[in-house]
Design an enzyme around this catalytic site. Structure first.
Site, PDB file in Angstrom:
ATOM      1  N   ASN A 101       0.874  -1.177   0.000  1.00  0.00           N
ATOM      2  CA  ASN A 101       0.000   0.000   0.000  1.00  0.00           C
ATOM      3  C   ASN A 101       0.910   1.225   0.000  1.00  0.00           C
ATOM      4  O   ASN A 101       1.459   1.593   1.031  1.00  0.00           O
ATOM      5  CB  ASN A 101      -0.894  -0.022   1.258  1.00  0.00           C
ATOM      6  CG  ASN A 101      -1.736   1.236   1.385  1.00  0.00           C
ATOM      7  OD1 ASN A 101      -1.840   2.026   0.453  1.00  0.00           O
ATOM      8  ND2 ASN A 101      -2.339   1.413   2.557  1.00  0.00           N
ATOM      9  N   LYS A 147       0.154   4.239  -0.356  1.00  0.00           N
ATOM     10  CA  LYS A 147      -0.485   5.451   0.194  1.00  0.00           C
ATOM     11  C   LYS A 147      -0.170   6.644  -0.713  1.00  0.00           C
ATOM     12  O   LYS A 147      -0.152   6.486  -1.927  1.00  0.00           O
ATOM     13  CB  LYS A 147      -0.032   5.680   1.645  1.00  0.00           C
ATOM     14  CG  LYS A 147      -0.242   4.439   2.509  1.00  0.00           C
ATOM     15  CD  LYS A 147      -0.078   4.695   3.976  1.00  0.00           C
ATOM     16  CE  LYS A 147      -0.295   3.389   4.738  1.00  0.00           C
ATOM     17  NZ  LYS A 147      -0.249   3.555   6.198  1.00  0.00           N
ATOM     18  N   HIS A 189      -9.589   1.542   4.547  1.00  0.00           N
ATOM     19  CA  HIS A 189      -8.346   1.711   5.310  1.00  0.00           C
ATOM     20  C   HIS A 189      -8.613   2.692   6.453  1.00  0.00           C
ATOM     21  O   HIS A 189      -9.382   3.643   6.299  1.00  0.00           O
ATOM     22  CB  HIS A 189      -7.236   2.240   4.400  1.00  0.00           C
ATOM     23  CG  HIS A 189      -5.895   2.197   5.056  1.00  0.00           C
ATOM     24  ND1 HIS A 189      -5.491   3.163   5.950  1.00  0.00           N
ATOM     25  CD2 HIS A 189      -4.898   1.286   4.994  1.00  0.00           C
ATOM     26  CE1 HIS A 189      -4.291   2.843   6.402  1.00  0.00           C
ATOM     27  NE2 HIS A 189      -3.900   1.712   5.844  1.00  0.00           N
ATOM     28  N   GLU A 236      -7.073   5.102   7.526  1.00  0.00           N
ATOM     29  CA  GLU A 236      -6.843   6.517   7.186  1.00  0.00           C
ATOM     30  C   GLU A 236      -8.043   7.088   6.424  1.00  0.00           C
ATOM     31  O   GLU A 236      -8.376   8.265   6.570  1.00  0.00           O
ATOM     32  CB  GLU A 236      -5.544   6.650   6.377  1.00  0.00           C
ATOM     33  CG  GLU A 236      -4.324   6.421   7.270  1.00  0.00           C
ATOM     34  CD  GLU A 236      -3.134   5.771   6.586  1.00  0.00           C
ATOM     35  OE1 GLU A 236      -3.047   5.802   5.345  1.00  0.00           O
ATOM     36  OE2 GLU A 236      -2.282   5.206   7.293  1.00  0.00           O
ATOM     37  N   GLY A 288       2.210   2.279  10.974  1.00  0.00           N
ATOM     38  CA  GLY A 288       3.225   3.327  10.860  1.00  0.00           C
ATOM     39  C   GLY A 288       3.907   3.671  12.172  1.00  0.00           C
ATOM     40  O   GLY A 288       4.622   4.662  12.266  1.00  0.00           O
TER      41      GLY A 288
HETATM   42  P1  PGA Z   1       2.572   0.331   7.824  1.00  0.00           P
HETATM   43  O1  PGA Z   1       1.133   0.598   7.144  1.00  0.00           O
HETATM   44  O2  PGA Z   1       3.083  -0.967   7.254  1.00  0.00           O
HETATM   45  O3  PGA Z   1       3.409   1.510   7.412  1.00  0.00           O
HETATM   46  O4  PGA Z   1       2.348   0.242   9.287  1.00  0.00           O
HETATM   47  C1  PGA Z   1       0.238  -0.443   6.934  1.00  0.00           C
HETATM   48  C2  PGA Z   1      -1.027   0.093   6.323  1.00  0.00           C
HETATM   49  O5  PGA Z   1      -1.474   1.183   6.717  1.00  0.00           O
HETATM   50  O6  PGA Z   1      -1.618  -0.534   5.429  1.00  0.00           O
END
Ligand code: PGA
Length: 238
Positions: A8, A10, A91, A93, A165
């Site tokens: 992903n 983002k 997601h 977010e 994250g």
């Molecule tokens: P991350 O994100 O691996 O940076 O923790 C995962 C995600 O949000 O899909």
């Protein structure tokens, strides 16, 4: 089914990153089954053209209407016609910053399935909700999948929000426990054997342990999916 290794990106990486990323994966990743990279919608076509035969391409989101006056939105059909075979939906977010709720996500899910897209449907609890994760996840599942009977093109991604994250990974015991809970819930309420990916600070140093768990059908990777080297290390740890 091969365990899925879903990137992903983002709102990261750029057009200039596409070719080198695909080239590296093509050369260095032997087992190319179950490789999916979800990219910003504007890059889907370029990524999909470049990655044909190497990886599948996904969107990070799309809208539930087919067409019309929805300035700035992109339909599932558009995503599909650009060459994607997957879309992430729900997601955390999107839920947090764009006020996506379970009712809206149910509409998006139906639109994606109608358009012939496979869906990675994200669920997860915040740190405050950790002690009541069962009721939080149950609501997301029951409302999100309301009326859905065919799960053949759906995989669930369990992403504890406190692990996204942050570098904080759920313990393997936690992952087994929560994935077991999700799978049971889907079996009891929808009669299906759901596939469940784990997401949240997955990286080359922990992916082998996570991917070795029977309850884990793959991983959804944010930060560590931006570099082809890390992505390949994770994919190779299956
Ligand atoms: P991350 O994100 O691996 O940076 O923790 C995962 C995600 O949000 O899909």
């Amino acid at each position: 089914m091969e365990k899925l290794i879903v990137a992903n990106w983002k709102m990261n990486n750029d057009f200039s990153d596409i070719k080198p990323f695909v080239k590296f994966v093509k050369k260095n990743q032997k087992n190319k089954n179950g490789l999916v990279v979800c990219v910003p919608s504007i890059m889907i076509k370029t990524f999909a053209d470049c990655a044909k035969g190497v990886m599948e391409t996904g969107a990070e989101n799309c809208f539930y209407e087919k067409k019309g006056a929805f300035t700035g939105e992109i339909s599932a059909e558009m995503v599909k016609s650009a060459g994607a075979s997957y879309s992430i939906l729900g997601h955390s977010e999107r839920r947090q910053y764009f006020a996506e709720d379970n009712v809206m996500l149910n509409k998006k899910l139906r639109a994606c399935l109608d358009a012939g897209l496979k869906v990675i449907f994200c669920i997860g609890e915040t740190l405050d909700e950790k002690s009541k994760y069962k009721s939080v996840l149950k609501k997301q599942i029951i409302e999100g999948f309301n009326g859905i009977t065919d799960f053949s093109n759906i995989v669930i991604a369990y992403e504890p929000i406190w692990a996204i994250g942050t570098g904080k990974v759920a313990t393997t015991l936690d992952i087994q426990k929560v994935h077991g809970f999700i799978k049971n819930l889907l079996k009891e309420n929808f009669g299906v054997d759901a596939k469940v990916l784990y997401g949240g600070s997955v990286k080359p140093s922990n992916s082998k342990e996570i991917l070795s768990l029977d309850e884990v059908d793959g991983v959804l990777i944010g930060g560590a999916s931006l570099k082809a080297e890390d992505y390949v290390m994770i994919a190779s740890s299956r």
